[in-house]
Write a protein that holds these residues in place. Structure first.
Motif, PDB file in Angstrom:
ATOM      1  N   VAL A 268       0.849  -1.194   0.000  1.00 10.61           N
ATOM      2  CA  VAL A 268       0.000   0.000   0.000  1.00 10.61           C
ATOM      3  C   VAL A 268       0.880   1.238   0.000  1.00 10.61           C
ATOM      4  O   VAL A 268       2.029   1.212   0.441  1.00 10.61           O
ATOM      5  CB  VAL A 268      -0.931   0.042   1.234  1.00 10.61           C
ATOM      6  N   ALA A 269       0.328   2.352  -0.511  1.00 11.56           N
ATOM      7  CA  ALA A 269       1.019   3.637  -0.421  1.00 11.56           C
ATOM      8  C   ALA A 269       1.162   3.992   1.063  1.00 11.56           C
ATOM      9  O   ALA A 269       0.274   3.661   1.865  1.00 11.56           O
ATOM     10  CB  ALA A 269       0.225   4.704  -1.161  1.00 11.56           C
ATOM     11  N   PRO A 270       2.285   4.580   1.448  1.00 14.37           N
ATOM     12  CA  PRO A 270       3.322   5.223   0.637  1.00 14.37           C
ATOM     13  C   PRO A 270       4.475   4.297   0.234  1.00 14.37           C
ATOM     14  O   PRO A 270       5.559   4.779  -0.093  1.00 14.37           O
ATOM     15  CB  PRO A 270       3.842   6.310   1.588  1.00 14.37           C
ATOM     16  N   GLY A 271       4.261   2.969   0.276  1.00 17.13           N
ATOM     17  CA  GLY A 271       5.310   2.047  -0.119  1.00 17.13           C
ATOM     18  C   GLY A 271       5.685   1.082   0.984  1.00 17.13           C
ATOM     19  O   GLY A 271       6.861   0.861   1.249  1.00 17.13           O
ATOM     20  N   VAL A 272       4.667   0.520   1.634  1.00 16.79           N
ATOM     21  CA  VAL A 272       4.901  -0.447   2.704  1.00 16.79           C
ATOM     22  C   VAL A 272       4.053  -1.685   2.444  1.00 16.79           C
ATOM     23  O   VAL A 272       3.113  -1.662   1.646  1.00 16.79           O
ATOM     24  CB  VAL A 272       4.552   0.125   4.099  1.00 16.79           C
ATOM     25  N   MET A 273       4.394  -2.768   3.154  1.00 17.28           N
ATOM     26  CA  MET A 273       3.622  -3.996   3.027  1.00 17.28           C
ATOM     27  C   MET A 273       3.105  -4.411   4.394  1.00 17.28           C
ATOM     28  O   MET A 273       3.855  -4.454   5.373  1.00 17.28           O
ATOM     29  CB  MET A 273       4.483  -5.125   2.446  1.00 17.28           C
ATOM     30  N   ASN A 274       1.821  -4.713   4.439  1.00 16.21           N
ATOM     31  CA  ASN A 274       1.274  -5.336   5.638  1.00 16.21           C
ATOM     32  C   ASN A 274       1.813  -6.756   5.741  1.00 16.21           C
ATOM     33  O   ASN A 274       2.016  -7.432   4.733  1.00 16.21           O
ATOM     34  CB  ASN A 274      -0.255  -5.359   5.573  1.00 16.21           C
ATOM     35  N   LEU A 275       2.027  -7.214   6.973  1.00  9.15           N
ATOM     36  CA  LEU A 275       2.637  -8.528   7.156  1.00  9.15           C
ATOM     37  C   LEU A 275       1.613  -9.659   7.204  1.00  9.15           C
ATOM     38  O   LEU A 275       1.842 -10.732   6.663  1.00  9.15           O
ATOM     39  CB  LEU A 275       3.485  -8.552   8.437  1.00  9.15           C
ATOM     40  N   TYR A 276       0.473  -9.419   7.879  1.00  9.21           N
ATOM     41  CA  TYR A 276      -0.494 -10.498   8.106  1.00  9.21           C
ATOM     42  C   TYR A 276      -1.900 -10.033   7.752  1.00  9.21           C
ATOM     43  O   TYR A 276      -2.219  -8.846   7.815  1.00  9.21           O
ATOM     44  CB  TYR A 276      -0.451 -10.953   9.572  1.00  9.21           C
ATOM     45  N   PHE A 277      -2.743 -11.038   7.409  1.00  7.74           N
ATOM     46  CA  PHE A 277      -4.095 -10.745   6.940  1.00  7.74           C
ATOM     47  C   PHE A 277      -5.055 -11.834   7.396  1.00  7.74           C
ATOM     48  O   PHE A 277      -4.667 -12.989   7.597  1.00  7.74           O
ATOM     49  CB  PHE A 277      -4.129 -10.693   5.399  1.00  7.74           C
ATOM     50  N   THR A 278      -6.333 -11.454   7.512  1.00  7.99           N
ATOM     51  CA  THR A 278      -7.364 -12.476   7.639  1.00  7.99           C
ATOM     52  C   THR A 278      -7.485 -13.179   6.298  1.00  7.99           C
ATOM     53  O   THR A 278      -6.912 -12.736   5.288  1.00  7.99           O
ATOM     54  CB  THR A 278      -8.718 -11.853   8.009  1.00  7.99           C
ATOM     55  N   ASN A 279      -8.237 -14.257   6.251  1.00  4.42           N
ATOM     56  CA  ASN A 279      -8.405 -14.962   4.976  1.00  4.42           C
ATOM     57  C   ASN A 279      -9.100 -14.099   3.934  1.00  4.42           C
ATOM     58  O   ASN A 279      -8.948 -14.326   2.724  1.00  4.42           O
ATOM     59  CB  ASN A 279      -9.177 -16.265   5.194  1.00  4.42           C
ATOM     60  N   ALA A 280      -9.869 -13.085   4.384  1.00  3.80           N
ATOM     61  CA  ALA A 280     -10.546 -12.178   3.457  1.00  3.80           C
ATOM     62  C   ALA A 280      -9.666 -10.975   3.109  1.00  3.80           C
ATOM     63  O   ALA A 280     -10.142 -10.003   2.539  1.00  3.80           O
ATOM     64  CB  ALA A 280     -11.864 -11.707   4.060  1.00  3.80           C
ATOM     65  N   TRP A 281      -8.385 -11.036   3.461  1.00  2.00           N
ATOM     66  CA  TRP A 281      -7.390 -10.013   3.157  1.00  2.00           C
ATOM     67  C   TRP A 281      -7.620  -8.699   3.895  1.00  2.00           C
ATOM     68  O   TRP A 281      -7.295  -7.623   3.391  1.00  2.00           O
ATOM     69  CB  TRP A 281      -7.277  -9.778   1.652  1.00  2.00           C
ATOM     70  N   GLN A 282      -8.165  -8.786   5.102  1.00  2.00           N
ATOM     71  CA  GLN A 282      -8.175  -7.622   5.985  1.00  2.00           C
ATOM     72  C   GLN A 282      -6.820  -7.563   6.683  1.00  2.00           C
ATOM     73  O   GLN A 282      -6.384  -8.527   7.298  1.00  2.00           O
ATOM     74  CB  GLN A 282      -9.297  -7.741   7.024  1.00  2.00           C
TER      75      GLN A 282
END
Length: 445
Positions: A268-282
């Motif tokens: 996601v902007a500004p250029g980072v990545m989320n590490l973990y998600f629910t199965n629905a990609w939250q």
């Protein structure tokens, strides 16, 4: 040797920087000779600090597969088991030697076959299918790894087998990679939300999340029952390797899906990545891993180029944002190099420097320089500083190889040269890519 390396590196940096500025002080491209000198240095590191120390030393002729545990001086330490990730990665590295250096085919093709045989005959579960997460040296299930299946490890087994076929044209290797993909896709693909369930029972049943007193059960990659950035970027990497030798329609569809997930949901902007998600990609709040940011910039561009010949504007934009953000928030302006992790908009929280982060950073910085260097000299400036840190601190002048972890200033925090999580994969891939890109840039001058 340390003093010599430092002196040579300082001279080179001074020379290249001088070559960048014209009479008016306006930045321009480094000279052909500067690129070639850097390429020669990277080649030296590849051959003396990666390939020569790992091979054939890591080949386990007694138990099969590859031994992973080595001391600073490369003496063999007690086995820490046969881990799927390590076995797949070392098979991939051996295959890359055959592909990049045909003169060494006779030396390394048997090592490639050795790796494939272990993946096929031992790591593959003949009872329920799929690759085990890990086994002991006798090929037995142990409490250390359990009998479950983890897609992070399975992806690297496919990665190694696909590269082995590309290097040797061994049909057994390709069949194994296809079989691994088919099992994974049948048992773990999430048809509703996209992506893959990551932690499965031995028979392939996804394991749901377990929360006890507010705590989530975790494994070596992340929280059980959730999806992770780390697994999905490496599934994308493994599927890309397989697609290059097997352009199957279902595989292509999954690869397109993974690229979109990594680029548009994980990043996601500004250029980072989320590490973990629910199965629905939250997304689940957590830290920002600078090393994964710069690594994923490269992996996304690679995948998009394999699929479409040229990366899309969306992929190019996100890749650049990931590198720019890592430079803005995770770069060590005093010593050079990338810190380990921090928050999206805050100061670095872990300022240690891990070998794989520094090597992936080197690769990503030169990749950005190739694309945007004519407009902005910052990527090559940081590349030089990154290489200087690697040469002077990450690489071990005394015993060769690279230290796993150092302080921000470059003091080693651990001295073991090999473990189940530290193979010859990040550094060899980065050095091959960088060497070849430097020569490409030199040829364009």
């Amino acid at each position: 040797m340390q003093t010599t390396r430092l002196a040579l590196s300082c001279l080179l940096v001074a020379g290249v920087c001088a070559a960048q500025a014209g009479p008016t002080g306006v930045p321009h491209q480094p000279s052909r000779d500067a690129y070639l000198k850097l390429a020669a240095e990277v080649d030296d590191a590849l051959h003396h600090d990666v390939l020569a120390v790992w091979f054939p030393r890591a080949v386990d002729n007694e138990h099969g597969g590859f031994h992973s545990h080595f001391a600073r001086d490369w003496k063999k330490l007690p086995s820490d088991g046969k881990f799927s990730v390590f076995q797949g990665r070392m098979t991939w590295v051996a295959a890359q030697v055959v592909l990049h250096e045909p003169a060494r085919r006779q030396e390394f093709a048997p090592i490639v076959r050795h790796g494939v045989e272990y993946l096929k005959d031992v790591m593959w579960d003949t009872q329920d299918g799929g690759f085990f997460w890990g086994l002991d040296d006798d090929g037995k299930i142990t409490p250390q790894f359990g009998d479950h299946k983890e897609l992070y490890g399975m992806g690297f087994c496919i990665y190694g087998a696909a590269a082995a076929y590309q290097a040797t044209h061994d049909e057994q290797a390709l069949d194994l990679a296809k079989k691994g993909f088919a099992w994974m896709d049948q048992h773990a693909h999430d048809a509703e939300h996209g992506g893959y369930y990551e932690w499965l029972t031995r028979d392939g049943t996804p394991v749901p999340m377990r929360i006890v007193n507010g705590r989530v059960e975790s494994n070596g990659v992340g929280p059980v029952g959730f999806k992770s950035m780390n697994t999905h970027i490496h599934l994308m990497e493994a599927f890309t390797q397989l697609y290059e030798v097997w352009p199957d329609a279902t595989l292509r569809a999954r690869l397109e899906e993974l690229l979109a997930i990594v680029r548009d949901k994980v990043s996601v902007a500004p250029g980072v990545m989320n590490l973990y998600f629910t199965n629905a990609w939250q997304a689940i709040p957590d830290h920002d891993s600078y090393g994964h940011d710069v690594e994923t910039a490269y992996l996304m561009l690679e995948t998009d180029e394999v699929l479409h010949g040229k990366a899309s504007e969306a992929t190019e934009s996100m890749a650049k944002m990931l590198v720019d953000h890592a430079l803005a928030y995770g770069w060590d302006t005093k010593n050079g190099g990338f810190f380990h992790e921090g928050t999206t908009l805050g100061e670095p929280e872990n300022t240690s420097k891990e070998w794989w982060v520094e090597c992936e950073g080197l690769n990503a910085l030169l990749l950005m320089h190739e694309r945007y260097g004519k407009q902005n000299p910052v990527y090559f400036d940081r590349f030089l500083e990154q290489w200087q840190f690697i040469r002077n601190h990450t690489l071990d002048a005394q015993d060769r190889g690279d230290f796993n972890l150092t302080t921000a200033e470059g003091k080693p925090l651990s001295e073991d040269k090999g473990s189940i999580w530290k193979a010859a994969y990040h550094d060899s891939r980065a050095f091959w890519n960088v060497s070849e890109r430097l020569r490409k840039l030199a040829a364009s001058q």
